[in-house]
Write a protein that holds these residues in place. Structure first.
Motif, short mmCIF file in Angstrom:
data_model
loop_
_atom_site.label_atom_id
_atom_site.label_comp_id
_atom_site.label_asym_id
_atom_site.label_seq_id
_atom_site.Cartn_x
_atom_site.Cartn_y
_atom_site.Cartn_z
N MET A 19 32.97 -26.57 9.12
CA MET A 19 32.04 -26.88 9.81
C MET A 19 31.08 -26.40 8.60
O MET A 19 31.49 -25.36 7.65
CB MET A 19 31.62 -25.97 11.43
CG MET A 19 31.90 -24.26 10.78
SD MET A 19 31.81 -23.85 12.38
CE MET A 19 29.93 -22.88 12.09
N THR A 20 29.58 -27.02 9.08
CA THR A 20 28.67 -26.82 7.73
C THR A 20 27.31 -26.12 8.40
O THR A 20 26.51 -26.82 9.36
CB THR A 20 28.57 -27.39 6.47
OG1 THR A 20 29.44 -28.42 5.88
CG2 THR A 20 27.04 -27.76 5.77
N ILE A 21 26.75 -25.21 8.19
CA ILE A 21 25.56 -24.57 8.52
C ILE A 21 25.04 -23.45 7.67
O ILE A 21 24.53 -23.90 6.29
CB ILE A 21 26.22 -23.64 9.93
CG1 ILE A 21 26.82 -22.13 8.71
CG2 ILE A 21 26.83 -23.83 10.69
CD1 ILE A 21 27.82 -20.72 9.79
N ASP A 22 23.35 -23.98 8.40
CA ASP A 22 22.72 -23.67 7.22
C ASP A 22 22.07 -21.93 7.18
O ASP A 22 23.00 -21.27 7.72
CB ASP A 22 20.82 -24.58 7.61
CG ASP A 22 20.80 -23.93 8.82
OD1 ASP A 22 20.36 -22.72 9.91
OD2 ASP A 22 19.67 -24.55 9.54
N PHE A 23 21.06 -21.24 6.71
CA PHE A 23 21.13 -19.78 6.90
C PHE A 23 20.95 -19.27 7.82
O PHE A 23 21.49 -18.39 8.55
CB PHE A 23 20.15 -19.71 5.70
CG PHE A 23 19.58 -18.46 5.27
CD1 PHE A 23 21.03 -17.32 4.29
CD2 PHE A 23 18.95 -17.86 5.70
CE1 PHE A 23 20.58 -16.08 4.20
CE2 PHE A 23 18.36 -16.23 5.64
CZ PHE A 23 19.77 -16.04 5.07
N ASP A 24 19.98 -19.89 8.35
CA ASP A 24 19.26 -19.07 9.31
C ASP A 24 21.10 -18.82 11.02
O ASP A 24 21.05 -18.21 11.64
CB ASP A 24 18.21 -19.74 10.71
CG ASP A 24 17.60 -19.83 9.43
OD1 ASP A 24 16.93 -18.24 9.18
OD2 ASP A 24 15.68 -21.23 9.40
N ASP A 25 21.31 -20.46 10.45
CA ASP A 25 22.53 -20.06 11.99
C ASP A 25 23.40 -19.27 11.65
O ASP A 25 24.00 -18.72 11.95
CB ASP A 25 23.33 -21.51 11.86
CG ASP A 25 22.15 -22.59 12.78
OD1 ASP A 25 20.95 -22.01 13.41
OD2 ASP A 25 22.30 -23.95 12.95
N ALA A 26 23.29 -18.65 9.81
CA ALA A 26 24.67 -18.18 9.44
C ALA A 26 24.28 -16.94 9.66
O ALA A 26 25.08 -16.13 10.57
CB ALA A 26 24.98 -18.49 7.94
#
Length: 85
Positions: free
Chosen positions: A44-51
Motif C-alpha cells: 500500500m502507498t500512503i501520503d504523509f498525513d495518512d502515515a
C-alpha cells in the motif's frame, strides 16, 4: 542529518528503506509518499498525513492488545531493541 534507527541513509534516487522484521519493508519516497510492502506481495502507498494517522492508530492498537493480554515474542523485543539503539 538526524540519527536514524530504522531507515537507511537517503539513496541516490531520494528514497530511504526500512526493513521491518522479515516480511515488511517501508520505503520513503522523495515526494512524501510511504510505500509499505508486506507479506505475500501485498502493498500500500500512503501520503504523509495518512502515515501520521496510521502511526497513531497502530500505537493505540498495540496498547489495546497488551491490555487484552497479548505480548510480543522475546525475539521481537530483542530485534526492536537492537534497532532502537
Amino acid at each position: 542529518m538526524q540519527h536514524r534507527n530504522w531507515f537507511s541513509s537517503d539513496r541516490t534516487d531520494g528514497t530511504a528503506i526500512a526493513t521491518v522484521m522479515d516480511d515488511l519493508t517501508v520505503v520513503l519516497q522523495p515526494r512524501g509518499l510511504v510505500d509499505i510492502d508486506g507479506p505475500i506481495g501485498t502493498s500500500m502507498t500512503i501520503d504523509f498525513d495518512d502515515a501520521v494517522a496510521l502511526l497513531a492508530a497502530l500505537s493505540e492498537a498495540v496498547e489495546i492488545l497488551r491490555t487484552r493480554g497479548m505480548s510480543e515474542r522475546p525475539d521481537v523485543l530483542v530485534w526492536v531493541h537492537d534497532h532502537a539503539s
